[in-house]
Write a protein that holds these residues in place. Structure first.
Motif, PDB file in Angstrom:
ATOM      1  N   VAL A 109       3.747  -5.145 -11.145  1.00  0.00           N
ATOM      2  CA  VAL A 109       4.735  -5.724 -12.056  1.00  0.00           C
ATOM      3  C   VAL A 109       5.691  -4.618 -12.484  1.00  0.00           C
ATOM      4  O   VAL A 109       5.286  -3.620 -13.081  1.00  0.00           O
ATOM      5  CB  VAL A 109       4.042  -6.349 -13.281  1.00  0.00           C
ATOM      6  N   THR A 110       6.950  -4.783 -12.151  1.00  0.00           N
ATOM      7  CA  THR A 110       7.961  -3.776 -12.474  1.00  0.00           C
ATOM      8  C   THR A 110       8.534  -4.029 -13.866  1.00  0.00           C
ATOM      9  O   THR A 110       8.376  -5.116 -14.439  1.00  0.00           O
ATOM     10  CB  THR A 110       9.098  -3.835 -11.449  1.00  0.00           C
ATOM     11  N   PRO A 111       9.207  -3.025 -14.425  1.00  0.00           N
ATOM     12  CA  PRO A 111       9.880  -3.260 -15.711  1.00  0.00           C
ATOM     13  C   PRO A 111      10.868  -4.423 -15.660  1.00  0.00           C
ATOM     14  O   PRO A 111      11.029  -5.155 -16.642  1.00  0.00           O
ATOM     15  CB  PRO A 111      10.589  -1.927 -15.975  1.00  0.00           C
ATOM     16  N   GLU A 112      11.514  -4.599 -14.511  1.00  0.00           N
ATOM     17  CA  GLU A 112      12.456  -5.717 -14.380  1.00  0.00           C
ATOM     18  C   GLU A 112      11.732  -7.061 -14.480  1.00  0.00           C
ATOM     19  O   GLU A 112      12.250  -8.014 -15.080  1.00  0.00           O
ATOM     20  CB  GLU A 112      13.191  -5.621 -13.048  1.00  0.00           C
ATOM     21  N   MET A 113      10.533  -7.147 -13.897  1.00  0.00           N
ATOM     22  CA  MET A 113       9.757  -8.382 -14.005  1.00  0.00           C
ATOM     23  C   MET A 113       9.355  -8.647 -15.458  1.00  0.00           C
ATOM     24  O   MET A 113       9.406  -9.781 -15.931  1.00  0.00           O
ATOM     25  CB  MET A 113       8.507  -8.305 -13.132  1.00  0.00           C
ATOM     26  N   ARG A 114       8.936  -7.597 -16.152  1.00  0.00           N
ATOM     27  CA  ARG A 114       8.543  -7.785 -17.553  1.00  0.00           C
ATOM     28  C   ARG A 114       9.734  -8.223 -18.397  1.00  0.00           C
ATOM     29  O   ARG A 114       9.602  -9.021 -19.326  1.00  0.00           O
ATOM     30  CB  ARG A 114       7.928  -6.494 -18.097  1.00  0.00           C
ATOM     31  N   SER A 119      12.410 -12.810 -21.170  1.00  0.00           N
ATOM     32  CA  SER A 119      13.617 -13.617 -21.366  1.00  0.00           C
ATOM     33  C   SER A 119      13.312 -15.097 -21.584  1.00  0.00           C
ATOM     34  O   SER A 119      14.182 -15.837 -22.051  1.00  0.00           O
ATOM     35  CB  SER A 119      14.544 -13.459 -20.152  1.00  0.00           C
ATOM     36  N   PHE A 120      12.097 -15.546 -21.247  1.00  0.00           N
ATOM     37  CA  PHE A 120      11.749 -16.949 -21.427  1.00  0.00           C
ATOM     38  C   PHE A 120      11.253 -17.255 -22.843  1.00  0.00           C
ATOM     39  O   PHE A 120      10.837 -18.377 -23.132  1.00  0.00           O
ATOM     40  CB  PHE A 120      10.695 -17.373 -20.401  1.00  0.00           C
ATOM     41  N   GLY A 121      11.279 -16.272 -23.727  1.00  0.00           N
ATOM     42  CA  GLY A 121      10.933 -16.508 -25.127  1.00  0.00           C
ATOM     43  C   GLY A 121       9.503 -16.955 -25.319  1.00  0.00           C
ATOM     44  O   GLY A 121       8.571 -16.335 -24.800  1.00  0.00           O
ATOM     45  N   ASP A 122       9.324 -18.085 -26.050  1.00  0.00           N
ATOM     46  CA  ASP A 122       7.971 -18.533 -26.371  1.00  0.00           C
ATOM     47  C   ASP A 122       7.390 -19.487 -25.331  1.00  0.00           C
ATOM     48  O   ASP A 122       6.308 -20.040 -25.529  1.00  0.00           O
ATOM     49  CB  ASP A 122       7.926 -19.182 -27.760  1.00  0.00           C
ATOM     50  N   SER A 123       8.083 -19.695 -24.214  1.00  0.00           N
ATOM     51  CA  SER A 123       7.529 -20.532 -23.147  1.00  0.00           C
ATOM     52  C   SER A 123       6.377 -19.803 -22.460  1.00  0.00           C
ATOM     53  O   SER A 123       6.455 -18.599 -22.214  1.00  0.00           O
ATOM     54  CB  SER A 123       8.604 -20.865 -22.110  1.00  0.00           C
ATOM     55  N   VAL A 254      10.521 -14.145  -7.242  1.00  0.00           N
ATOM     56  CA  VAL A 254      11.081 -12.937  -7.837  1.00  0.00           C
ATOM     57  C   VAL A 254      11.890 -12.202  -6.772  1.00  0.00           C
ATOM     58  O   VAL A 254      11.372 -11.908  -5.689  1.00  0.00           O
ATOM     59  CB  VAL A 254       9.970 -12.014  -8.375  1.00  0.00           C
ATOM     60  N   PRO A 255      13.160 -11.889  -7.018  1.00  0.00           N
ATOM     61  CA  PRO A 255      13.973 -11.188  -6.017  1.00  0.00           C
ATOM     62  C   PRO A 255      13.357  -9.841  -5.620  1.00  0.00           C
ATOM     63  O   PRO A 255      12.821  -9.111  -6.462  1.00  0.00           O
ATOM     64  CB  PRO A 255      15.320 -10.991  -6.738  1.00  0.00           C
ATOM     65  N   ARG A 256      13.410  -9.536  -4.338  1.00  0.00           N
ATOM     66  CA  ARG A 256      12.934  -8.267  -3.781  1.00  0.00           C
ATOM     67  C   ARG A 256      11.454  -8.012  -4.067  1.00  0.00           C
ATOM     68  O   ARG A 256      11.016  -6.865  -4.123  1.00  0.00           O
ATOM     69  CB  ARG A 256      13.782  -7.091  -4.282  1.00  0.00           C
TER      70      ARG A 256
END
Length: 309
Positions: A109-114, A119-123, A254-256
């Motif tokens: 899991v990369t920082p970009e994934m985290r 970004s999805f908030g409370d979902s 997830v891209p790349r």
């Protein structure tokens, strides 16, 4: 994986099971009733519908022919009435073995994934890998799907939770879905797709073996060769803390990051189900910080009665 588990034998098994599920009447052929010795279409009937020779089709189904052309595969897919996911799987099984022999990258899991998860908030959000291992989840995702497991489970690569293993071998997860059998079919269909994409993944093969031995229901579904695309799915869930809720699960690539997907769970805006999902993001917290200071040191701390992940 040994040769029996690679794309060509799997291609033959897939063609055979898809052929068996079609009745002659489904494709405009006469049905001879009890005089038919095989379920579904005969090989020669399918070959005729696809416009290929019977001998060639037999070799293809037996795993004796080299890669079929895209045109032949499309003709077979049309004759077999395959949906988009099945059609893609057919092409993958025919030409995927060379691709599968490439070294597979370690899943991380990369920082970009985290950042994407945040970004999805409370979902509720779960990040899953190509074998359906849980690579990460947010507080709500953990509380929704596996609140009975340690929250830091995805951080330990050797013992990460696996969503397929949970569905078939974990009693909590079985009770979580009102229609568990439909969820089970979806999980097996996604694993079928993964085996086609990654035919030389030894850990994936080991997972399939474990589930086949540990769950007769899995073994039965696996033998059907059904394929399920990673897209969206609606489920009714029965959560032990927030009760019954109707949700939509979205699977986003997830891209790349080949094979890694972000699974986001949502509910209809303004519905009780949406309110229930939001509760899952709440930790146990003091009900009133100012009131806390007024209580004596030996008094118990009051907390808000909401779920804790």
């Amino acid at each position: 994986m040994d040769e029996t588990a690679r794309g060509k034998p799997l291609l033959g098994e897939f063609l055979s099971t898809r052929r068996a599920r079609l009745k002659p009447a489904d494709v405009g052929l006469p049905d001879y009733g009890d005089r038919r010795r095989v379920p579904g279409l005969r090989r020669e009937e399918l070959a005729q519908l696809a416009g290929v020779s019977v001998a060639y089709y037999i070799r293809l189904e037996q795993g004796l022919s080299l890669n079929a052309s895209p045109q032949v595969l499309d003709a077979l897919a049309t004759a077999l009435r395959l949906d988009d996911a099945e059609r893609h799987h057919l092409h993958t099984l025919s030409g995927g073995t060379g691709k599968g022999r490439r070294r597979l990258p370690a899943e991380r899991v990369t920082p970009e994934m985290r950042q994407l998860v945040a970004s999805f908030g409370d979902s509720p959000v779960v990040v899953v890998g190509r074998r359906s291992d849980v690579l990460a989840w947010n507080r709500a995702g953990h509380a929704l799907f596996a609140g009975h497991l340690p929250a830091d489970g995805p951080d330990r690569a050797a013992t990460r939770p696996n969503t397929a293993r949970l569905v078939f071998l974990d009693a909590h997860t079985r009770d979580l879905y009102a229609d568990w059998h439909r969820k089970a079919r979806d999980v097996v269909g996604k694993l079928r797709q993964a085996v086609g994409e990654y035919p030389d993944d030894r850990r994936l093969a080991s997972l399939i073996g474990e589930l086949t031995v540990g769950s007769p229901h899995f073994a039965q579904l696996w033998a059907e060769h059904r394929v399920r695309a990673w897209d969206t799915a609606e489920y009714r869930m029965r959560h032990p803390t927030v009760g019954e809720l109707d949700v939509l699960q979205h699977s986003l690539p997830v891209p790349r990051a080949r094979g890694i997907r972000v699974v986001v769970t949502t509910a209809e805006p303004g519905s009780p189900s949406q309110s229930a999902l939001r509760l899952l993001d709440q930790p146990l917290e003091p009900a009133d910080a100012s009131a806390e200071s007024d209580e004596s040191a030996d008094s118990p701390v009051r907390v808000t009665p909401v779920p804790r992940s």
